[in-house]
Design a protein around this motif. Structure first.
Motif, PDB file in Angstrom:
ATOM      1  N   THR A 120      32.616  -2.277  59.747  1.00 45.55           N
ATOM      2  CA  THR A 120      32.956  -1.719  61.049  1.00 45.55           C
ATOM      3  C   THR A 120      33.641  -0.372  60.858  1.00 45.55           C
ATOM      4  OG1 THR A 120      35.071  -2.868  61.039  1.00 45.55           O
ATOM      5  CG2 THR A 120      33.242  -3.979  62.120  1.00 45.55           C
ATOM      6  N   ARG A 139      42.255   1.260  64.617  1.00 43.85           N
ATOM      7  CA  ARG A 139      41.504   0.466  65.597  1.00 43.85           C
ATOM      8  C   ARG A 139      40.072   0.345  65.100  1.00 43.85           C
ATOM      9  NH1 ARG A 139      40.980   1.793  72.016  1.00 43.85           N
ATOM     10  NH2 ARG A 139      39.948  -0.142  72.603  1.00 43.85           N
ATOM     11  N   ALA A 140      39.626  -0.881  64.879  1.00 41.34           N
ATOM     12  CA  ALA A 140      38.260  -1.120  64.422  1.00 41.34           C
ATOM     13  C   ALA A 140      37.312  -1.083  65.605  1.00 41.34           C
ATOM     14  CB  ALA A 140      38.172  -2.460  63.699  1.00 41.34           C
ATOM     15  N   ASP A 141      36.054  -0.752  65.337  1.00 46.21           N
ATOM     16  CA  ASP A 141      35.038  -0.737  66.390  1.00 46.21           C
ATOM     17  C   ASP A 141      35.007  -2.073  67.108  1.00 46.21           C
ATOM     18  OD1 ASP A 141      34.260   1.814  65.826  1.00 46.21           O
ATOM     19  OD2 ASP A 141      32.504   1.252  64.648  1.00 46.21           O
ATOM     20  N   ASP A 143      37.342  -3.538  68.793  1.00 45.49           N
ATOM     21  CA  ASP A 143      38.645  -4.171  69.022  1.00 45.49           C
ATOM     22  C   ASP A 143      39.282  -3.621  70.293  1.00 45.49           C
ATOM     23  OD1 ASP A 143      38.384  -5.633  66.752  1.00 45.49           O
ATOM     24  OD2 ASP A 143      39.929  -4.584  65.602  1.00 45.49           O
ATOM     25  N   ASP A 144      40.014  -4.487  70.981  1.00 44.70           N
ATOM     26  CA  ASP A 144      40.712  -4.072  72.195  1.00 44.70           C
ATOM     27  C   ASP A 144      42.097  -3.526  71.894  1.00 44.70           C
ATOM     28  OD1 ASP A 144      38.590  -4.882  73.790  1.00 44.70           O
ATOM     29  OD2 ASP A 144      39.373  -6.914  73.985  1.00 44.70           O
ATOM     30  N   TYR A 145      42.594  -3.774  70.691  1.00 43.64           N
ATOM     31  CA  TYR A 145      43.963  -3.399  70.357  1.00 43.64           C
ATOM     32  C   TYR A 145      43.998  -2.422  69.195  1.00 43.64           C
ATOM     33  CZ  TYR A 145      45.398  -7.233  73.323  1.00 43.64           C
ATOM     34  OH  TYR A 145      45.592  -8.049  74.400  1.00 43.64           O
ATOM     35  N   GLU A 147      46.060  -1.615  65.908  1.00 41.45           N
ATOM     36  CA  GLU A 147      46.830  -2.486  65.025  1.00 41.45           C
ATOM     37  C   GLU A 147      47.526  -1.686  63.940  1.00 41.45           C
ATOM     38  OE1 GLU A 147      45.861  -6.026  61.787  1.00 41.45           O
ATOM     39  OE2 GLU A 147      44.254  -5.132  62.932  1.00 41.45           O
ATOM     40  N   LEU A 156      50.535  -4.983  67.408  1.00 44.70           N
ATOM     41  CA  LEU A 156      49.337  -4.732  68.204  1.00 44.70           C
ATOM     42  C   LEU A 156      49.723  -3.961  69.459  1.00 44.70           C
ATOM     43  CD1 LEU A 156      47.545  -8.200  68.033  1.00 44.70           C
ATOM     44  CD2 LEU A 156      47.022  -6.146  66.725  1.00 44.70           C
ATOM     45  N   THR A 158      48.090  -1.954  73.053  1.00 45.76           N
ATOM     46  CA  THR A 158      46.948  -1.628  73.903  1.00 45.76           C
ATOM     47  C   THR A 158      46.816  -0.110  73.912  1.00 45.76           C
ATOM     48  OG1 THR A 158      48.260  -1.420  75.907  1.00 45.76           O
ATOM     49  CG2 THR A 158      47.390  -3.628  75.389  1.00 45.76           C
TER      50      THR A 158
END
Length: 193
Positions: A120, A139-141, A143-145, A147, A156, A158
């Motif tokens: 990713t 932030r990985a592809d 992911d909503d958060y 990190e 985490l 937003t």
């Protein structure tokens, strides 16, 4: 005014070297995979030929594609130590346009990884983590958060929390005793991400 249809040919593409007009065709299934494969295999065969020339070894014989690939892999594996240490280009800077064999192999690997999307994509954020103050926010592809990759932190955030954090940082940097240009550049950079 002449009402006949314009029968002029479209001029050929300058880089194609063909005399016929350029015709755009839709991609066929597997074309993208073939383009990546051709790029990597072509570069492998070129590297093999270069090593054979530099070491004054016998030129490879033309063979079928599969046999040529297998032969190139065997040859490059057998001569990899020499290529990485003794080849004149081995001392070049390790970058995308380098003739350095390590850089070339890295570019093949990167092309394959990007094409297959096995790993990713990870976006690194410029602001330090609000909890541990380390530059570990990613932030990985998908992911909503966002990190913190610091093992002892793991915070985490937003995207909205990150935006508020960078706005707070930018305001605090604005109070630093830098000249106005530096302060504005830092503030814009921190808010851009």
């Amino acid at each position: 005014m002449d009402q006949r249809a314009d029968t002029r040919e479209v001029p050929p593409r300058a880089q194609s070297g063909h005399d016929r007009p350029f015709v755009a065709s839709p991609p066929w299934p597997g074309e993208a995979a073939r383009l990546v494969t051709d790029h990597i295999v072509g570069a492998m065969l070129t590297l093999e030929d270069d090593i054979r020339d530099l070491r004054r070894l016998q030129r490879r014989r033309p063979t079928a594609e599969g046999a040529a690939i297998a032969s190139a892999v065997r040859f490059l594996s057998a001569h990899l130590d020499w290529a990485l240490t003794e080849r004149p280009a081995a001392a070049e800077v390790h970058d995308r346009l380098s003739a350095n064999p390590a850089a070339q192999i890295h570019s093949w690997h990167t092309a394959a990884i990007h094409f297959t999307r096995r790993d990713t994509g990870v976006e690194r954020y410029a602001a330090p983590c609000p909890r541990c103050d380390l530059l570990g926010l990613f932030r990985a592809d998908g992911d909503d958060y966002i990190e913190c990759r610091n093992v002892t932190c793991g915070l985490l955030l937003t995207p909205a929390e990150y935006a508020a954090h960078t706005a707070t940082l930018a305001a605090s940097y604005a109070a630093w005793p830098f000249n106005g240009v530096t302060r504005n550049v830092i503030a814009r950079y921190m808010c851009a991400r």
